[in-house]
Scaffold this motif. Structure first.
Motif, mmCIF file in Angstrom:
data_model
loop_
_atom_site.group_PDB
_atom_site.id
_atom_site.type_symbol
_atom_site.label_atom_id
_atom_site.label_comp_id
_atom_site.label_asym_id
_atom_site.label_seq_id
_atom_site.Cartn_x
_atom_site.Cartn_y
_atom_site.Cartn_z
ATOM 1 N N ARG A 230 0.833 -1.201 0.000
ATOM 2 C CA ARG A 230 0.000 0.000 0.000
ATOM 3 C C ARG A 230 0.875 1.260 0.000
ATOM 4 O O ARG A 230 0.593 2.240 -0.706
ATOM 5 C CB ARG A 230 -0.921 -0.002 1.218
ATOM 6 C CG ARG A 230 -2.043 1.008 1.122
ATOM 7 C CD ARG A 230 -2.942 0.943 2.329
ATOM 8 N NE ARG A 230 -4.266 1.462 2.011
ATOM 9 C CZ ARG A 230 -5.221 1.649 2.911
ATOM 10 N NH1 ARG A 230 -5.005 1.349 4.160
ATOM 11 N NH2 ARG A 230 -6.391 2.123 2.545
ATOM 12 N N TRP A 231 1.941 1.247 0.800
ATOM 13 C CA TRP A 231 2.869 2.376 0.821
ATOM 14 C C TRP A 231 3.507 2.567 -0.550
ATOM 15 O O TRP A 231 3.636 3.697 -1.036
ATOM 16 C CB TRP A 231 3.947 2.122 1.880
ATOM 17 C CG TRP A 231 4.993 3.187 1.895
ATOM 18 C CD1 TRP A 231 4.953 4.385 2.549
ATOM 19 C CD2 TRP A 231 6.250 3.159 1.191
ATOM 20 N NE1 TRP A 231 6.103 5.104 2.301
ATOM 21 C CE2 TRP A 231 6.918 4.377 1.473
ATOM 22 C CE3 TRP A 231 6.866 2.225 0.369
ATOM 23 C CZ2 TRP A 231 8.165 4.680 0.951
ATOM 24 C CZ3 TRP A 231 8.121 2.523 -0.154
ATOM 25 C CH2 TRP A 231 8.753 3.736 0.137
ATOM 26 N N SER A 233 2.225 1.808 -3.370
ATOM 27 C CA SER A 233 1.208 2.360 -4.266
ATOM 28 C C SER A 233 1.164 3.880 -4.171
ATOM 29 O O SER A 233 1.137 4.586 -5.180
ATOM 30 C CB SER A 233 -0.156 1.777 -3.925
ATOM 31 O OG SER A 233 -1.180 2.432 -4.658
ATOM 32 N N ARG A 234 1.188 4.378 -2.946
ATOM 33 C CA ARG A 234 1.127 5.827 -2.761
ATOM 34 C C ARG A 234 2.339 6.518 -3.370
ATOM 35 O O ARG A 234 2.249 7.630 -3.910
ATOM 36 C CB ARG A 234 1.039 6.150 -1.266
ATOM 37 C CG ARG A 234 -0.300 5.798 -0.637
ATOM 38 C CD ARG A 234 -0.236 5.921 0.857
ATOM 39 N NE ARG A 234 -1.564 5.801 1.474
ATOM 40 C CZ ARG A 234 -1.750 5.457 2.730
ATOM 41 N NH1 ARG A 234 -0.716 5.204 3.519
ATOM 42 N NH2 ARG A 234 -2.978 5.363 3.230
ATOM 43 N N THR A 237 2.423 5.084 -7.810
ATOM 44 C CA THR A 237 1.325 5.257 -8.762
ATOM 45 C C THR A 237 1.367 6.610 -9.481
ATOM 46 O O THR A 237 1.169 6.667 -10.708
ATOM 47 C CB THR A 237 -0.037 5.047 -8.083
ATOM 48 O OG1 THR A 237 -0.081 3.734 -7.531
ATOM 49 C CG2 THR A 237 -1.168 5.197 -9.091
ATOM 50 N N TYR A 261 -2.682 -0.655 -3.699
ATOM 51 C CA TYR A 261 -3.382 0.089 -2.653
ATOM 52 C C TYR A 261 -4.584 -0.692 -2.135
ATOM 53 O O TYR A 261 -4.753 -0.874 -0.929
ATOM 54 C CB TYR A 261 -3.834 1.443 -3.189
ATOM 55 C CG TYR A 261 -4.474 2.327 -2.134
ATOM 56 C CD1 TYR A 261 -3.685 3.157 -1.350
ATOM 57 C CD2 TYR A 261 -5.845 2.314 -1.927
ATOM 58 C CE1 TYR A 261 -4.260 3.963 -0.371
ATOM 59 C CE2 TYR A 261 -6.431 3.108 -0.955
ATOM 60 C CZ TYR A 261 -5.638 3.927 -0.172
ATOM 61 O OH TYR A 261 -6.211 4.714 0.793
ATOM 62 N N HIS A 262 -5.390 -1.222 -3.041
ATOM 63 C CA HIS A 262 -6.655 -1.831 -2.642
ATOM 64 C C HIS A 262 -6.508 -3.251 -2.114
ATOM 65 O O HIS A 262 -7.413 -3.742 -1.419
ATOM 66 C CB HIS A 262 -7.638 -1.796 -3.809
ATOM 67 C CG HIS A 262 -8.173 -0.422 -4.094
ATOM 68 N ND1 HIS A 262 -9.023 0.233 -3.239
ATOM 69 C CD2 HIS A 262 -7.960 0.417 -5.143
ATOM 70 C CE1 HIS A 262 -9.329 1.405 -3.741
ATOM 71 N NE2 HIS A 262 -8.695 1.553 -4.888
#
Length: 283
Positions: A230-231, A233-234, A237, A261-262
């Motif tokens: 998730r980190w 992704s931020r 992306t 992220y999802h």
């Protein structure tokens, strides 16, 4: 939620499009979640630990001949060959993965006890009763014919053989529309047609003739790995979107960033679980 169709080409293109990201941000050899515990607290340690845990679950030793389906870059079979002295084979639909797996085997000095080849788990290119154990790590999810995969695994396993299949599995039978959308976003980003439900997959294993079927939920061990995705992704992306606008990266790379992220939401909210099935063939 209706399953979608992804061809072999779609799946290969997904991995080729995201190869650089996997190598730079994740691992040179492993394409799966890492297993954290009190003794393995860094990403690198967790990735190595996951291979050790899987090798333990396979009960792999020097007497075994083992097949890893959807082997990717050969992380697990190379580990088993190096640490357990087993004779290990791997198949994958992506020729570039097979080249990487062979290179990784040479790097660990286990080329003589490993064999990697292009092949599909819908038609495993080995005779009946060849292997003592078969593993598949985050790969059967890509199949829309999971019963066919189990038939092929059963065929190439010798009597008394063991199987380990670690993957994502649905854990709920009813989802709201927003929950379905979240799950579908993750599946599309990873070129997955659908996830089998835990109870459904257990039934399919038993119908295929496997016994002593067990399931282990990995939640506590893999959530740090999920949070890392998730980190990433931020962080990544926005760069992928810019690269896509310039024509350097494809939309599938952007989708991968969104998926990272999802996937955390899907696991943390219990919409699906990451876990492994182990089972045996009667002797």
């Amino acid at each position: 939620m209706q399953p979608k169709s992804f061809s072999t080409t779609d799946i290969i293109e997904f991995y080729n499009e995201t190869a650089w990201e996997y190598r730079f941000f994740w691992s040179e050899v492993n394409l799966h979640y890492g297993f954290y515990d009190d003794a393995h607290t860094s990403h690198r340690e967790a990735m190595t630990n996951s291979n050790s845990v899987y090798a333990d679950k396979l009960d792999a030793d020097e007497t075994d001949t083992i097949l890893d389906i959807g082997t990717g870059r050969g992380g697990l079979p190379v580990h088993i060959a190096a640490e357990r002295d087993a004779d290990v084979h791997g198949i994958d639909i992506d020729p570039s993965h097979i080249r990487d797996a062979r290179a990784n085997a040479r790097e660990r000095d286990v080329a003589a006890s490993t064999a990697f080849s292009v092949g599909t788990y819908h038609d495993i290119p080995y005779p009946d009763d060849t292997f003592d154990a078969v593993s598949g790590i985050e790969t059967v999810c890509h199949s829309a014919q999971k019963d066919r995969v189990l038939e092929e695994i059963r065929r190439v396993l010798a009597p008394g053989g063991r199987v380990l299949l670690s993957d994502g599995y649905m854990s709920r039978t009813a989802l709201t529309a927003p929950e379905q959308e979240t799950v579908r976003t993750v599946l599309d980003g990873w070129a997955v047609p659908e996830l089998a439900h835990v109870s459904e997959f257990r039934t399919e294993l038993e119908a295929a003739g496997f016994t002593n079927v067990t399931f282990d939920d990995h939640y506590d061990r893999i959530m740090p790995s999920s949070r890392r995705q998730r980190w990433l992704s931020r962080a990544v992306t926005p760069l992928l979107k810019a690269a896509s606008a310039l024509g350097v990266k494809s939309d599938s790379s952007v989708n991968q960033g969104v998926t990272l992220y999802h996937q955390y939401d899907v696991l943390d909210r219990g919409l699906a679980v990451h876990g492994d099935f182990t089972a045996e063939l009667p002797a």
